[in-house]
Design a protein around this motif. Structure first.
Motif, PDB file in Angstrom:
ATOM      1  N   VAL A 136       0.822  -1.213   0.000  1.00  0.00           N
ATOM      2  CA  VAL A 136       0.000   0.000   0.000  1.00  0.00           C
ATOM      3  C   VAL A 136       0.858   1.266   0.000  1.00  0.00           C
ATOM      4  N   SER A 137       2.033   1.214   0.578  1.00  0.00           N
ATOM      5  CA  SER A 137       2.898   2.403   0.629  1.00  0.00           C
ATOM      6  C   SER A 137       3.389   2.828  -0.758  1.00  0.00           C
ATOM      7  N   GLN A 138       3.284   1.934  -1.737  1.00  0.00           N
ATOM      8  CA  GLN A 138       3.728   2.238  -3.101  1.00  0.00           C
ATOM      9  C   GLN A 138       2.637   2.861  -3.977  1.00  0.00           C
ATOM     10  N   VAL A 139       1.434   3.008  -3.417  1.00  0.00           N
ATOM     11  CA  VAL A 139       0.297   3.500  -4.203  1.00  0.00           C
ATOM     12  C   VAL A 139       0.351   5.023  -4.305  1.00  0.00           C
ATOM     13  N   ASP A 140       0.294   5.529  -5.526  1.00  0.00           N
ATOM     14  CA  ASP A 140       0.177   6.961  -5.776  1.00  0.00           C
ATOM     15  C   ASP A 140      -1.314   7.277  -5.805  1.00  0.00           C
ATOM     16  N   GLU A 141      -1.821   7.810  -4.707  1.00  0.00           N
ATOM     17  CA  GLU A 141      -3.267   8.048  -4.554  1.00  0.00           C
ATOM     18  C   GLU A 141      -3.854   8.879  -5.684  1.00  0.00           C
ATOM     19  N   LYS A 142      -3.133   9.887  -6.135  1.00  0.00           N
ATOM     20  CA  LYS A 142      -3.667  10.751  -7.196  1.00  0.00           C
ATOM     21  C   LYS A 142      -3.684  10.065  -8.551  1.00  0.00           C
ATOM     22  N   LEU A 143      -2.708   9.222  -8.812  1.00  0.00           N
ATOM     23  CA  LEU A 143      -2.575   8.594 -10.122  1.00  0.00           C
ATOM     24  C   LEU A 143      -3.474   7.361 -10.278  1.00  0.00           C
ATOM     25  N   PHE A 144      -3.477   6.472  -9.266  1.00  0.00           N
ATOM     26  CA  PHE A 144      -4.265   5.242  -9.401  1.00  0.00           C
ATOM     27  C   PHE A 144      -4.818   4.755  -8.056  1.00  0.00           C
ATOM     28  N   GLY A 145      -5.027   5.655  -7.137  1.00  0.00           N
ATOM     29  CA  GLY A 145      -5.540   5.291  -5.818  1.00  0.00           C
ATOM     30  C   GLY A 145      -6.926   4.693  -5.839  1.00  0.00           C
ATOM     31  N   ARG A 146      -7.807   5.256  -6.632  1.00  0.00           N
ATOM     32  CA  ARG A 146      -9.173   4.730  -6.699  1.00  0.00           C
ATOM     33  C   ARG A 146      -9.185   3.333  -7.312  1.00  0.00           C
ATOM     34  N   GLU A 147      -8.410   3.135  -8.356  1.00  0.00           N
ATOM     35  CA  GLU A 147      -8.326   1.823  -8.998  1.00  0.00           C
ATOM     36  C   GLU A 147      -7.771   0.780  -8.017  1.00  0.00           C
ATOM     37  N   TYR A 148      -6.718   1.153  -7.315  1.00  0.00           N
ATOM     38  CA  TYR A 148      -6.134   0.258  -6.306  1.00  0.00           C
ATOM     39  C   TYR A 148      -7.181  -0.122  -5.261  1.00  0.00           C
ATOM     40  N   ASP A 149      -7.905   0.877  -4.755  1.00  0.00           N
ATOM     41  CA  ASP A 149      -8.924   0.623  -3.735  1.00  0.00           C
ATOM     42  C   ASP A 149     -10.008  -0.321  -4.239  1.00  0.00           C
ATOM     43  N   GLU A 150     -10.447  -0.132  -5.474  1.00  0.00           N
ATOM     44  CA  GLU A 150     -11.512  -0.979  -6.024  1.00  0.00           C
ATOM     45  C   GLU A 150     -11.030  -2.408  -6.282  1.00  0.00           C
ATOM     46  N   VAL A 151      -9.787  -2.572  -6.729  1.00  0.00           N
ATOM     47  CA  VAL A 151      -9.238  -3.913  -6.924  1.00  0.00           C
ATOM     48  C   VAL A 151      -9.152  -4.621  -5.568  1.00  0.00           C
ATOM     49  N   LYS A 152      -8.709  -3.906  -4.562  1.00  0.00           N
ATOM     50  CA  LYS A 152      -8.622  -4.469  -3.217  1.00  0.00           C
ATOM     51  C   LYS A 152     -10.010  -4.856  -2.692  1.00  0.00           C
ATOM     52  N   LYS A 153     -11.006  -4.004  -2.930  1.00  0.00           N
ATOM     53  CA  LYS A 153     -12.372  -4.283  -2.472  1.00  0.00           C
ATOM     54  C   LYS A 153     -12.952  -5.531  -3.134  1.00  0.00           C
ATOM     55  N   ILE A 154     -12.742  -5.677  -4.437  1.00  0.00           N
ATOM     56  CA  ILE A 154     -13.305  -6.844  -5.108  1.00  0.00           C
ATOM     57  C   ILE A 154     -12.634  -8.124  -4.610  1.00  0.00           C
ATOM     58  N   CYS A 155     -11.329  -8.072  -4.346  1.00  0.00           N
ATOM     59  CA  CYS A 155     -10.638  -9.241  -3.788  1.00  0.00           C
ATOM     60  C   CYS A 155     -11.207  -9.595  -2.416  1.00  0.00           C
ATOM     61  N   LYS A 156     -11.397  -8.584  -1.593  1.00  0.00           N
ATOM     62  CA  LYS A 156     -11.935  -8.805  -0.248  1.00  0.00           C
ATOM     63  C   LYS A 156     -13.341  -9.404  -0.319  1.00  0.00           C
ATOM     64  N   SER A 157     -14.159  -8.905  -1.228  1.00  0.00           N
ATOM     65  CA  SER A 157     -15.514  -9.425  -1.402  1.00  0.00           C
ATOM     66  C   SER A 157     -15.488 -10.889  -1.831  1.00  0.00           C
ATOM     67  N   VAL A 158     -14.616 -11.229  -2.755  1.00  0.00           N
ATOM     68  CA  VAL A 158     -14.489 -12.605  -3.233  1.00  0.00           C
ATOM     69  C   VAL A 158     -14.111 -13.524  -2.072  1.00  0.00           C
ATOM     70  N   ILE A 159     -13.155 -13.097  -1.276  1.00  0.00           N
ATOM     71  CA  ILE A 159     -12.708 -13.904  -0.138  1.00  0.00           C
ATOM     72  C   ILE A 159     -13.834 -14.072   0.882  1.00  0.00           C
ATOM     73  N   GLN A 160     -14.478 -12.980   1.244  1.00  0.00           N
ATOM     74  CA  GLN A 160     -15.540 -13.027   2.255  1.00  0.00           C
ATOM     75  C   GLN A 160     -16.735 -13.853   1.806  1.00  0.00           C
ATOM     76  N   ASN A 161     -17.087 -13.771   0.534  1.00  0.00           N
ATOM     77  CA  ASN A 161     -18.273 -14.466   0.025  1.00  0.00           C
ATOM     78  C   ASN A 161     -17.962 -15.834  -0.570  1.00  0.00           C
ATOM     79  N   GLU A 162     -16.680 -16.220  -0.516  1.00  0.00           N
ATOM     80  CA  GLU A 162     -16.224 -17.502  -1.059  1.00  0.00           C
ATOM     81  C   GLU A 162     -16.636 -17.673  -2.520  1.00  0.00           C
ATOM     82  N   ASN A 163     -16.455 -16.600  -3.281  1.00  0.00           N
ATOM     83  CA  ASN A 163     -16.743 -16.598  -4.705  1.00  0.00           C
ATOM     84  C   ASN A 163     -15.462 -16.766  -5.498  1.00  0.00           C
ATOM     85  N   LYS A 164     -15.555 -16.588  -6.802  1.00  0.00           N
ATOM     86  CA  LYS A 164     -14.390 -16.691  -7.687  1.00  0.00           C
ATOM     87  C   LYS A 164     -14.140 -15.350  -8.345  1.00  0.00           C
ATOM     88  N   LEU A 165     -12.866 -15.110  -8.692  1.00  0.00           N
ATOM     89  CA  LEU A 165     -12.466 -13.866  -9.339  1.00  0.00           C
ATOM     90  C   LEU A 165     -11.857 -14.191 -10.702  1.00  0.00           C
TER      91      LEU A 165
END
Length: 138
Positions: free
Chosen positions: A102-131
């Motif tokens: 996370v320390s390597q993320v440039d919030e202005k350049l791709f912070g939102r994209e990073y956050d959304e990729v992280k969220k979808i991974c977390k959702s997949v793990i929590q719901n035992e789905n596939k990505l």
């Protein structure tokens, strides 16, 4: 009952600022009957930044998403997940990669994209789905 997909389109945000074509990456969370739960769309450029947070992909397992994605784009004519939708088998490892760098993320350049990729991974793990991943060669 009809299933409703949550569609998150971050590609449109980039197209507002750039006139030239951008490659497209699609991440899809699917349930056990193959319904798309979440569909995340972003530019190849932004996804590449997420996938290169530590520039050390050769030290990952050859079966890891980080290795497959980066190796194929550096050494092959066609990138992994570019010709067909590929299953990400190491979602927890991918999620750990994201949180550990996370320390390597440039919030202005791709912070939102990073956050959304992280969220979808977390959702997949929590719901035992596939990505699944589809990524244009660009």
């Amino acid at each position: 009952m009809k299933h409703k997909t949550l569609r998150i389109d971050l590609l449109s945000d980039w197209q507002k600022h750039f006139a030239f074509g951008l490659g497209e990456v699609i991440l899809r969370e699917k349930d056990d009957v193959n319904n798309i739960i979440i569909e995340l769309i972003l530019t190849t450029n932004a996804f590449d930044l997420v996938m290169n947070l530590n520039n050390d992909y050769l030290n990952y397992s050859q079966e890891s998403t980080i290795y497959k994605y980066n190796y194929s784009r550096e050494y092959k004519m066609t990138g992994w997940a570019s010709e067909k939708e590929e299953l990400i088998v190491d979602v927890e490892g991918f999620y750990n990669y994201l949180t550990e760098n996370v320390s390597q993320v440039d919030e202005k350049l791709f912070g939102r994209e990073y956050d959304e990729v992280k969220k979808i991974c977390k959702s997949v793990i929590q719901n035992e789905n596939k990505l699944f991943l589809i990524a244009d060669d660009y």
